[in-house]
Write a protein that holds these residues in place. Structure first.
Motif, PDB file in Angstrom:
ATOM      1  N   ARG A 138      41.723  40.054  47.476  1.00 57.62           N
ATOM      2  CA  ARG A 138      42.180  40.318  48.851  1.00 57.62           C
ATOM      3  C   ARG A 138      42.965  39.125  49.400  1.00 57.62           C
ATOM      4  NH1 ARG A 138      40.646  43.880  53.183  1.00 57.62           N
ATOM      5  NH2 ARG A 138      39.379  44.959  51.675  1.00 57.62           N
ATOM      6  N   HIS A 139      42.489  37.906  49.095  1.00 58.53           N
ATOM      7  CA  HIS A 139      43.184  36.705  49.566  1.00 58.53           C
ATOM      8  C   HIS A 139      44.549  36.579  48.885  1.00 58.53           C
ATOM      9  CE1 HIS A 139      43.706  32.758  51.252  1.00 58.53           C
ATOM     10  NE2 HIS A 139      43.928  32.269  50.051  1.00 58.53           N
ATOM     11  N   GLY A 149      46.910  39.034  50.403  1.00 54.77           N
ATOM     12  CA  GLY A 149      47.333  38.590  51.731  1.00 54.77           C
ATOM     13  C   GLY A 149      48.437  37.549  51.677  1.00 54.77           C
ATOM     14  N   ARG A 150      48.422  36.741  50.637  1.00 50.03           N
ATOM     15  CA  ARG A 150      49.464  35.718  50.497  1.00 50.03           C
ATOM     16  C   ARG A 150      50.803  36.330  50.105  1.00 50.03           C
ATOM     17  NH1 ARG A 150      47.388  31.140  46.737  1.00 50.03           N
ATOM     18  NH2 ARG A 150      49.515  30.459  47.124  1.00 50.03           N
ATOM     19  N   ALA A 174      52.088  39.041  51.514  1.00 47.17           N
ATOM     20  CA  ALA A 174      52.653  39.809  52.627  1.00 47.17           C
ATOM     21  C   ALA A 174      53.983  39.225  53.112  1.00 47.17           C
ATOM     22  CB  ALA A 174      51.655  39.895  53.777  1.00 47.17           C
ATOM     23  N   LEU A 216      49.924  45.949  52.751  1.00 50.08           N
ATOM     24  CA  LEU A 216      49.165  44.714  52.958  1.00 50.08           C
ATOM     25  C   LEU A 216      48.937  44.441  54.438  1.00 50.08           C
ATOM     26  CD1 LEU A 216      50.889  42.496  50.266  1.00 50.08           C
ATOM     27  CD2 LEU A 216      48.693  43.662  50.107  1.00 50.08           C
ATOM     28  N   LEU A 217      49.949  44.699  55.251  1.00 46.25           N
ATOM     29  CA  LEU A 217      49.800  44.482  56.693  1.00 46.25           C
ATOM     30  C   LEU A 217      48.845  45.506  57.301  1.00 46.25           C
ATOM     31  CD1 LEU A 217      53.490  43.627  57.582  1.00 46.25           C
ATOM     32  CD2 LEU A 217      51.568  42.056  57.335  1.00 46.25           C
ATOM     33  N   ASP A 248      46.337  46.825  55.701  1.00 42.37           N
ATOM     34  CA  ASP A 248      45.016  46.385  55.278  1.00 42.37           C
ATOM     35  C   ASP A 248      44.503  45.271  56.193  1.00 42.37           C
ATOM     36  OD1 ASP A 248      42.766  46.372  53.551  1.00 42.37           O
ATOM     37  OD2 ASP A 248      43.583  44.615  52.516  1.00 42.37           O
ATOM     38  N   ARG A 249      45.393  44.374  56.582  1.00 44.34           N
ATOM     39  CA  ARG A 249      45.006  43.296  57.504  1.00 44.34           C
ATOM     40  C   ARG A 249      44.625  43.857  58.870  1.00 44.34           C
ATOM     41  NH1 ARG A 249      49.226  38.685  58.778  1.00 44.34           N
ATOM     42  NH2 ARG A 249      48.526  37.750  56.848  1.00 44.34           N
ATOM     43  N   ALA A 266      41.217  45.325  58.658  1.00 43.70           N
ATOM     44  CA  ALA A 266      40.190  44.295  58.547  1.00 43.70           C
ATOM     45  C   ALA A 266      39.871  43.681  59.909  1.00 43.70           C
ATOM     46  CB  ALA A 266      40.642  43.198  57.579  1.00 43.70           C
ATOM     47  N   LEU A 267      40.832  43.652  60.806  1.00 46.28           N
ATOM     48  CA  LEU A 267      40.633  43.056  62.132  1.00 46.28           C
ATOM     49  C   LEU A 267      40.180  44.060  63.187  1.00 46.28           C
ATOM     50  CD1 LEU A 267      43.796  40.761  62.210  1.00 46.28           C
ATOM     51  CD2 LEU A 267      41.420  40.072  61.812  1.00 46.28           C
TER      52      LEU A 267
END
Length: 108
Positions: A4-5, A8-9, A11, A50-51, A53-54, A57-58
């Motif tokens: 996941r990390h 995120g990198r 994106a 990816l965005l 998914d972020r 997550a928030l």
């Protein structure tokens, strides 16, 4: 560092890949180069996942559907509202401040 990390990198580079290849059109490329640039830029659409998914997550679980709906409707609204504006600003007004009715018709 988990998957996941690492995802995120990616994106930001994928967002740049979505828009960057279109800079080639500033120099009026041959057809083959233009097609290659567009095909390369389509890889950038993966940034949307990816965005998203972020965003999920928030967002609290009970508001996930609302968040995705609001995001989708906001994106569609901007995509429908934004395209007419760039053509109006560079050559859209005359010296006396009146707007032209069409970019293609000349004032006489």
């Amino acid at each position: 560092m988990g998957p996941r990390h690492r995802a995120g990198r990616l994106a930001v580079p994928l967002c740049l890949l979505l828009a960057g290849p279109y800079l080639v059109f500033a120099v009026r490329p041959p057809t083959a180069l233009a097609v290659a640039a567009v095909l390369l830029a389509t890889l950038g659409y993966a940034s949307g996942l990816l965005l998203q998914d972020r965003l999920m997550a928030l967002t609290p679980d009970e508001l996930g559907g609302h968040a995705l709906g609001l995001h989708s409707s906001g994106m569609l609204t901007c995509q429908g509202w934004a395209p007419p504006w760039p053509g109006r600003w560079p050559n859209g007004s005359r010296r006396d401040g009146r707007w032209r009715r069409s970019r293609w018709r000349r004032w006489e």
